[in-house]
Design an enzyme around this catalytic site. Structure first.
Site, mmCIF file in Angstrom:
data_model
loop_
_atom_site.group_PDB
_atom_site.id
_atom_site.type_symbol
_atom_site.label_atom_id
_atom_site.label_comp_id
_atom_site.label_asym_id
_atom_site.label_seq_id
_atom_site.Cartn_x
_atom_site.Cartn_y
_atom_site.Cartn_z
ATOM 1 N N THR A 78 0.824 -1.214 0.000
ATOM 2 C CA THR A 78 0.000 0.000 0.000
ATOM 3 C C THR A 78 0.857 1.263 0.000
ATOM 4 O O THR A 78 1.995 1.252 0.494
ATOM 5 C CB THR A 78 -0.897 -0.011 1.264
ATOM 6 N N ASP A 79 0.260 2.356 -0.479
ATOM 7 C CA ASP A 79 0.942 3.657 -0.396
ATOM 8 C C ASP A 79 0.983 4.175 1.041
ATOM 9 O O ASP A 79 1.734 5.094 1.356
ATOM 10 C CB ASP A 79 0.274 4.689 -1.317
ATOM 11 N N GLU A 80 0.185 3.558 1.938
ATOM 12 C CA GLU A 80 0.098 4.094 3.300
ATOM 13 C C GLU A 80 1.408 3.910 4.074
ATOM 14 O O GLU A 80 1.617 4.557 5.101
ATOM 15 C CB GLU A 80 -1.078 3.460 4.049
ATOM 16 N N TYR A 132 -2.124 -0.489 10.934
ATOM 17 C CA TYR A 132 -2.207 -1.165 9.630
ATOM 18 C C TYR A 132 -0.978 -0.858 8.779
ATOM 19 O O TYR A 132 -0.285 -1.768 8.297
ATOM 20 C CB TYR A 132 -3.484 -0.742 8.884
ATOM 21 N N LYS A 154 2.080 -3.293 7.363
ATOM 22 C CA LYS A 154 2.399 -3.475 5.938
ATOM 23 C C LYS A 154 3.852 -3.050 5.659
ATOM 24 O O LYS A 154 4.553 -3.687 4.870
ATOM 25 C CB LYS A 154 1.426 -2.665 5.054
#
Ligand code: NAD
Ligand code: TYD
Length: 357
Positions: free
Chosen positions: A133-135, A159, A163
């Site tokens: 993810t970009d997060e 989260y 990741k």
């Protein structure tokens, strides 16, 4: 030849499996634990299709993963399985560490054992594709350039931290053991089979039920929206031709503030399913902000375009129209998803704000 997909009963994984088998005949072994987010109904059209082998199991179960690799001898693993919802990670981070970190570690170790014993040609062709993810990059200021693949890792939620940890493990297994890995970091997906705890399907489901449309904080947070089928086509390209050990950012070139998303969904529903009680915007309700809410995500997707020629096919306008249409046309799927477990989540997350009862 066969590929092993993890998390293929979830939102993106099931779209990937369906698109994969629609575009070629290479079989898929689909390993999924069927958590609250996994839904066999997403794969109903593959019932009786010998190209799809569904295995109900956990990526943390090393014996099971070893057995699947030995039995099916896949040429690639495409790893989607994860706990994926930021709000759930705030309420209970433990499962995120277990699946996203320990689960990815377990898969990497199993893959390493399997890959090491392959003969030269198969060994060179094998791929471990990690979907992220970009997060992991944290939050951008209003004038910052979009995330490139070299942006520092600055995860802010349980989260995104889990990741980020999994991305680091994948990187390390490449550098230390030579495992042939690929990582993609993508922006917010939307489209068919999206579980209605995430913003876009939640808006559609609530609006149709005449319930409040909860907007966190001031609604000016920005996300970069990617139609799920574009994401799936990007993964296919990276899996086929990506450079080993590289990461590729996948985005839709669609930065939008949340409140614009809410208003767009309302306008489409006004057009496609008008409500006698009045325009859907009447249901917009501002609620308490998410703790640590990242302000802005934006992806610079030029590397995947430069190296592999991939660009999204959908604009936000075309993708969101298809998505609203899909939810209107698939009400039985929606009703089955809105089970007891889903209602428990809604009351935990929004209950005392009367936003979504
Ligand atoms: P999802 O929550 O809809 O689906 C996750 C799937 O993984 C479910 O089918 C679930 O049953 C399965 N699963 C969970 N724990 C498991 C375990 N221990 N063993 C086996 N299966 C397990 O998630 P999604 O939105 O489809 O996301 C897929 C991947 O893409 C995730 O890795 C996520 O981090 C990443 N991603 C998602 C988005 C997005 O917008 N949805 C954006 C960027 C990256
Ligand atoms: P979400 O779909 O949970 O994805 P992510 O947190 O991974 O970006 O949320 C998208 C954006 O919408 C995010 O800024 C949080 C916001 N949001 C709301 O304003 N209201 C809601 O009820 C939800 C679920 C999200």
């Amino acid at each position: 030849m066969t590929i092993l997909v993890t998390g293929g009963a979830g939102f993106i994984g099931s779209n990937f499996v369906l698109d994969w088998l629609a575009s070629n005949d290479e079989p898929v072994v689909n390993l999924d634990a069927l958590t609250y987010a996994g839904n066999r109904e997403n794969l109903a059209s593959l019932e009786g299709d010998a190209r799809h082998v569904f295995v109900h199991g956990d990526i943390c179960d090393r014996d099971l993963v070893d057995r699947l690799l030995a039995e099916h001898r896949p040429r690639a693993i495409v790893h989607f399985a994860a706990e994926s919802h930021v709000d759930r990670s705030i309420h209970g981070p433990g499962e995120f560490m277990q699946t996203n970190v320990t689960g990815t570690f377990t898969l990497l170790e199993a893959a390493r054992g399997y890959w090491s014993a392959l003969e030269t040609g198969e060994k060179a062709a094998f791929r471990f594709h990690h979907v992220s993810t970009d997060e992991v990059y944290g939050s951008l200021g209003p004038d910052d350039a979009p995330f490139t693949e070299t942006h520092a890792y600055e995860p802010n939620s349980p989260y995104s931290a889990s990741k980020a940890a999994s991305d680091h493990l994948v990187r390390a297994w490449h550098h230390t053991y030579g495992l042939p890995v690929l990582t993609t970091n993508c922006s917010n997906n939307y489209g068919p089979y999206h579980f209605p705890e995430k913003l876009i399907p939640l808006l559609i489901v609530n609006a149709l039920a005449g319930k409040p449309l909860p907007v966190y904080g001031d609604g000016r947070q920005i996300r970069d929206w990617l139609y799920v089928k574009d994401h799936c086509s990007a993964i296919r390209e990276v899996l086929a031709r990506g450079r080993l050990g590289e990461t590729y950012n996948i985005g839709g070139w669609n930065e939008k503030p949340n409140i614009d998303i809410v208003k767009t969904v309302c306008a489409l529903l006004d057009e496609m399913r008008p409500d006698a009680a009045g325009p859907y915007e009447r249901l917009i309700t501002y609620v308490t902000d998410r703790p640590g809410h990242d302000r802005r995500y934006a992806i610079d997707a030029r590397k995947v375009e430069r190296e592999l020629g991939w660009r999204p096919a959908e604009t936000f306008e075309t993708g969101i129209r298809k998505t609203v249409r899909w939810y209107l046309d698939n009400q039985p799927w929606v009703q089955n998803v809105l089970s007891g477990g889903y209602r428990d989540w809604v009351s935990k997350q929004y209950g005392n704000q009367d936003a979504c009862a």
